[in-house]
Write a protein that holds these residues in place. Structure first.
Motif, PDB file in Angstrom:
ATOM      1  N   PRO A   1      -9.180  -3.189  -8.443  1.00  0.00           N
ATOM      2  CA  PRO A   1      -9.175  -4.020  -7.242  1.00  0.00           C
ATOM      3  C   PRO A   1      -9.533  -5.469  -7.550  1.00  0.00           C
ATOM      4  O   PRO A   1     -10.205  -5.761  -8.546  1.00  0.00           O
ATOM      5  CB  PRO A   1     -10.237  -3.366  -6.348  1.00  0.00           C
ATOM      6  CG  PRO A   1     -10.396  -1.981  -6.879  1.00  0.00           C
ATOM      7  CD  PRO A   1     -10.138  -2.071  -8.344  1.00  0.00           C
TER       8      PRO A   1
ATOM      9  N   THR B   1      -7.912  -7.300   6.283  1.00  0.00           N
ATOM     10  CA  THR B   1      -8.812  -7.481   5.142  1.00  0.00           C
ATOM     11  C   THR B   1      -8.227  -6.841   3.891  1.00  0.00           C
ATOM     12  O   THR B   1      -8.275  -7.423   2.797  1.00  0.00           O
ATOM     13  CB  THR B   1     -10.200  -6.879   5.450  1.00  0.00           C
ATOM     14  OG1 THR B   1     -10.750  -7.538   6.581  1.00  0.00           O
ATOM     15  CG2 THR B   1     -11.130  -7.031   4.262  1.00  0.00           C
ATOM     16  N   HIS B   2      -7.666  -5.628   4.034  1.00  0.00           N
ATOM     17  CA  HIS B   2      -7.001  -4.988   2.895  1.00  0.00           C
ATOM     18  C   HIS B   2      -5.853  -5.848   2.390  1.00  0.00           C
ATOM     19  O   HIS B   2      -5.675  -6.039   1.177  1.00  0.00           O
ATOM     20  CB  HIS B   2      -6.452  -3.610   3.297  1.00  0.00           C
ATOM     21  CG  HIS B   2      -7.499  -2.608   3.646  1.00  0.00           C
ATOM     22  ND1 HIS B   2      -7.478  -1.886   4.821  1.00  0.00           N
ATOM     23  CD2 HIS B   2      -8.607  -2.207   2.990  1.00  0.00           C
ATOM     24  CE1 HIS B   2      -8.514  -1.073   4.862  1.00  0.00           C
ATOM     25  NE2 HIS B   2      -9.220  -1.254   3.763  1.00  0.00           N
ATOM     26  N   ARG B   3      -5.064  -6.363   3.309  1.00  0.00           N
ATOM     27  CA  ARG B   3      -3.895  -7.161   2.928  1.00  0.00           C
ATOM     28  C   ARG B   3      -4.317  -8.477   2.274  1.00  0.00           C
ATOM     29  O   ARG B   3      -3.672  -8.937   1.328  1.00  0.00           O
ATOM     30  CB  ARG B   3      -3.008  -7.420   4.145  1.00  0.00           C
ATOM     31  CG  ARG B   3      -2.456  -6.146   4.779  1.00  0.00           C
ATOM     32  CD  ARG B   3      -1.448  -6.469   5.861  1.00  0.00           C
ATOM     33  NE  ARG B   3      -0.210  -6.995   5.276  1.00  0.00           N
ATOM     34  CZ  ARG B   3       0.751  -7.593   5.975  1.00  0.00           C
ATOM     35  NH1 ARG B   3       0.616  -7.748   7.287  1.00  0.00           N
ATOM     36  NH2 ARG B   3       1.827  -8.046   5.375  1.00  0.00           N
TER      37      ARG B   3
ATOM     38  N   VAL C   1      -4.607   0.518   7.365  1.00  0.00           N
ATOM     39  CA  VAL C   1      -4.528  -0.726   6.603  1.00  0.00           C
ATOM     40  C   VAL C   1      -4.871  -1.889   7.530  1.00  0.00           C
ATOM     41  O   VAL C   1      -4.270  -2.043   8.603  1.00  0.00           O
ATOM     42  CB  VAL C   1      -3.123  -0.915   6.004  1.00  0.00           C
ATOM     43  CG1 VAL C   1      -3.017  -2.286   5.322  1.00  0.00           C
ATOM     44  CG2 VAL C   1      -2.811   0.191   5.002  1.00  0.00           C
ATOM     45  N   THR C   2      -5.838  -2.699   7.138  1.00  0.00           N
ATOM     46  CA  THR C   2      -6.282  -3.834   7.953  1.00  0.00           C
ATOM     47  C   THR C   2      -5.870  -5.149   7.303  1.00  0.00           C
ATOM     48  O   THR C   2      -5.421  -5.183   6.157  1.00  0.00           O
ATOM     49  CB  THR C   2      -7.805  -3.814   8.122  1.00  0.00           C
ATOM     50  OG1 THR C   2      -8.408  -4.041   6.824  1.00  0.00           O
ATOM     51  CG2 THR C   2      -8.283  -2.465   8.672  1.00  0.00           C
TER      52      THR C   2
ATOM     53  N   LEU D   1      -3.930   3.561   4.246  1.00  0.00           N
ATOM     54  CA  LEU D   1      -4.068   3.531   2.796  1.00  0.00           C
ATOM     55  C   LEU D   1      -3.648   4.880   2.218  1.00  0.00           C
ATOM     56  O   LEU D   1      -3.822   5.918   2.869  1.00  0.00           O
ATOM     57  CB  LEU D   1      -5.517   3.257   2.398  1.00  0.00           C
ATOM     58  CG  LEU D   1      -6.136   1.930   2.843  1.00  0.00           C
ATOM     59  CD1 LEU D   1      -7.603   1.882   2.419  1.00  0.00           C
ATOM     60  CD2 LEU D   1      -5.373   0.747   2.272  1.00  0.00           C
TER      61      LEU D   1
ATOM     62  N   TRP E   1      -6.981   1.480  -5.679  1.00  0.00           N
ATOM     63  CA  TRP E   1      -6.201   0.265  -5.676  1.00  0.00           C
ATOM     64  C   TRP E   1      -4.716   0.601  -5.703  1.00  0.00           C
ATOM     65  O   TRP E   1      -4.312   1.723  -5.972  1.00  0.00           O
ATOM     66  CB  TRP E   1      -6.582  -0.642  -6.842  1.00  0.00           C
ATOM     67  CG  TRP E   1      -6.047  -2.029  -6.692  1.00  0.00           C
ATOM     68  CD1 TRP E   1      -5.313  -2.720  -7.591  1.00  0.00           C
ATOM     69  CD2 TRP E   1      -6.169  -2.881  -5.548  1.00  0.00           C
ATOM     70  NE1 TRP E   1      -4.976  -3.961  -7.091  1.00  0.00           N
ATOM     71  CE2 TRP E   1      -5.496  -4.074  -5.834  1.00  0.00           C
ATOM     72  CE3 TRP E   1      -6.789  -2.747  -4.310  1.00  0.00           C
ATOM     73  CZ2 TRP E   1      -5.410  -5.127  -4.924  1.00  0.00           C
ATOM     74  CZ3 TRP E   1      -6.696  -3.794  -3.404  1.00  0.00           C
ATOM     75  CH2 TRP E   1      -6.020  -4.971  -3.713  1.00  0.00           C
TER      76      TRP E   1
ATOM     77  N   THR F   1       4.256  -2.921   5.703  1.00  0.00           N
ATOM     78  CA  THR F   1       2.965  -2.382   5.277  1.00  0.00           C
ATOM     79  C   THR F   1       2.815  -0.948   5.761  1.00  0.00           C
ATOM     80  O   THR F   1       3.159  -0.639   6.902  1.00  0.00           O
ATOM     81  CB  THR F   1       1.805  -3.227   5.851  1.00  0.00           C
ATOM     82  OG1 THR F   1       1.994  -4.591   5.477  1.00  0.00           O
ATOM     83  CG2 THR F   1       0.467  -2.754   5.325  1.00  0.00           C
TER      84      THR F   1
ATOM     85  N   GLU G   1      -6.983  -8.942   0.465  1.00  0.00           N
ATOM     86  CA  GLU G   1      -7.379  -8.616  -0.910  1.00  0.00           C
ATOM     87  C   GLU G   1      -6.145  -8.428  -1.789  1.00  0.00           C
ATOM     88  O   GLU G   1      -6.123  -8.863  -2.948  1.00  0.00           O
ATOM     89  CB  GLU G   1      -8.254  -7.359  -0.954  1.00  0.00           C
ATOM     90  CG  GLU G   1      -8.747  -7.059  -2.365  1.00  0.00           C
ATOM     91  CD  GLU G   1      -9.610  -5.813  -2.455  1.00  0.00           C
ATOM     92  OE1 GLU G   1     -10.340  -5.696  -3.452  1.00  0.00           O
ATOM     93  OE2 GLU G   1      -9.542  -4.961  -1.551  1.00  0.00           O
TER      94      GLU G   1
ATOM     95  N   PHE H   1       0.829  -1.212   0.000  1.00  0.00           N
ATOM     96  CA  PHE H   1       0.000   0.000   0.000  1.00  0.00           C
ATOM     97  C   PHE H   1       0.864   1.263   0.000  1.00  0.00           C
ATOM     98  O   PHE H   1       0.593   2.248   0.687  1.00  0.00           O
ATOM     99  CB  PHE H   1      -1.001  -0.012   1.156  1.00  0.00           C
ATOM    100  CG  PHE H   1      -1.970  -1.147   1.060  1.00  0.00           C
ATOM    101  CD1 PHE H   1      -3.071  -1.065   0.219  1.00  0.00           C
ATOM    102  CD2 PHE H   1      -1.766  -2.334   1.765  1.00  0.00           C
ATOM    103  CE1 PHE H   1      -3.952  -2.135   0.101  1.00  0.00           C
ATOM    104  CE2 PHE H   1      -2.636  -3.398   1.648  1.00  0.00           C
ATOM    105  CZ  PHE H   1      -3.740  -3.301   0.815  1.00  0.00           C
TER     106      PHE H   1
END
Length: 425
Positions: free
Chosen positions: A359, A292-294, A289-290, A331, A352, A327, A296, A244
């Protein structure tokens, strides 16, 4: 050649702004700082409701024609003043050619092609309008820019800079050649090999490269300094990827340039002498950044690997190494910057990690539109899986990526274009 302080100061400011959160005001307000640079802080757009696009494309170029008339891997879509639609088709698996269509999407012809001869490309990376109605196309692998007229007739080739600075120990370089679209006088910015700006201690840093202004005939006549490319991480001994990471954008507008590092919601306009003259900020709440983001991002990476390397198995330990990578804490604030034919600046809220990708889970994208004075006019939402390439006064040009990664050229009308024009007065 002479170095200028404006860009060097900008590179330092961009690197330093990681983590900085500019304040916002209740309404858009213009002030001047001690250096005489105009600062515009925006809390809300002038137009409260999002500006809408046509519910369906007004022009669509799909796979119904002969194969040689269909784009394979488009990188750029734009319109000339006579309505001709130009598609730069190259990237990884395209024709490495310019495909020309009329305003209804009817195929007119092809220019260029893969090769090393006049008007050919090793890898056509992007194309854009040049001066009045000529076409400018960057050959990344050939380290050059090719110029064509509006009918696709080849004009000339301008070689890019070939030198490189030493790569610092523990790091690796970044693309051997790049160039930006041209200014209105035909000059353009070119960049030789990039390298990591190694920090004195472990932490987030950026790739940087020299910025050279090239005159229309091809001579390098000015060195502007160094600019960032993208964030990375250095752990004190070696370079590590930063998930990110934010990108740095440079977009010509007339003889000026809009620049910005997407970490915070801020961009700057540089004068023709490459001195900062305007700073524009928009209200923005950083998003952490969570996992879930990672996840994806991992799914997206695995899908890309499978598509590009079907004959090989995934490298051992790939997923474990992924979770060990560095990371960013939040974002990026935005993913792209574009300028339309009315000199309005369009900034895409973070969508993205790849500025030209979509995405893993396709979703609509939101753009904030600013006038030339830096006032936030409106927001515009573009369709899911649709990559915007260029914007005119009343149309958006780009391509939609379908479920099997086929790209379809689509043009949408900006239905409230008149309202957008009125808000900027």
């Amino acid at each position: 050649m002479r170095a200028r302080r404006g860009l060097a100061a900008l590179a330092l400011a961009a690197a330093a702004c990681v983590g900085e959160r500019p304040a916002t005001t209740v309404e858009a307000t213009a002030v001047r700082d001690s250096a005489g640079i105009r600062i515009v802080q925006n809390a809300a757009p002038r137009i409260a409701e999002p500006v809408e696009l046509s519910p369906a494309p007004i022009v669509a170029i799909d796979g119904n024609g002969p194969p040689e008339e269909i784009p394979l891997d488009p990188t750029s879509v734009f319109e000339l003043s006579d309505g001709t639609i130009v598609v730069g088709d190259g990237d990884q698996s395209g024709w490495d050619a310019l495909l020309l269509y009329d305003e209804t999407g009817r195929f007119l012809g092809k220019a260029g092609g893969e090769g090393e001869g006049p008007g050919e490309f090793g890898q056509l990376w992007f194309a854009a309008p040049y001066r009045a109605d000529s076409i400018y196309a960057m050959d990344m692998r050939g380290s050059a820019v090719n110029i064509f007229d509006r009918r696709g007739e080849f004009g000339r080739r301008i070689a890019g800079p070939s030198y490189r600075d030493p790569i610092p120990e523990g790091s690796f370089g970044f693309v051997p050649f790049f160039a930006d679209p041209a200014y209105e006088d035909g000059s353009f910015l070119a960049f030789p090999y990039g390298f990591l700006d190694v920090p004195p201690r472990a932490g987030v840093t950026t790739y940087v490269h020299d910025v050279l202004r090239v005159e229309p005939a091809g001579a390098v006549w000015d060195t502007l300094g160094r600019a960032p490319i993208r964030e990375e991480y250095f752990d004190g001994e070696r370079q590590r990827s930063l998930q990110f990471a934010a990108y740095f954008f440079q977009v010509p507008v007339g003889m000026r340039t809009v620049v910005g590092l997407g970490r915070d919601y801020e961009y700057r306009r540089m004068s023709s002498d490459w001195e900062p003259e305007l700073i524009v900020r928009r209200a923005h709440s950083p998003v952490p950044v969570t996992r879930t983001h990672r996840q994806e991002l991992l799914d997206w990476s695995l899908a890309r690997f499978a598509a590009e390397d079907e004959l090989h198995s995934l490298p051992d330990g790939y997923e474990d190494r992924f979770w060990d990578e560095m990371t960013a804490e939040t974002l990026p604030a935005y993913s792209r910057i574009l300028v339309d034919d009315a000199d309005r600046v369009w900034v895409q809220d973070f969508w993205w990690v790849d500025p030209r990708g979509i995405p893993h889970t396709p979703r609509p994208s939101t753009w904030s539109v600013f006038d030339d004075a830096g006032v936030w006019l409106a927001t515009v939402e573009t369709p899911p899986a649709y990559v915007v390439s260029s914007i005119s006064r009343d149309r958006i040009f780009g391509y939609r990526v379908d479920a099997v990664d086929v790209k379809h050229i689509e043009v949408y009308a900006i239905e409230d274009a008149g309202t957008l024009e009125e808000a900027g007065r």
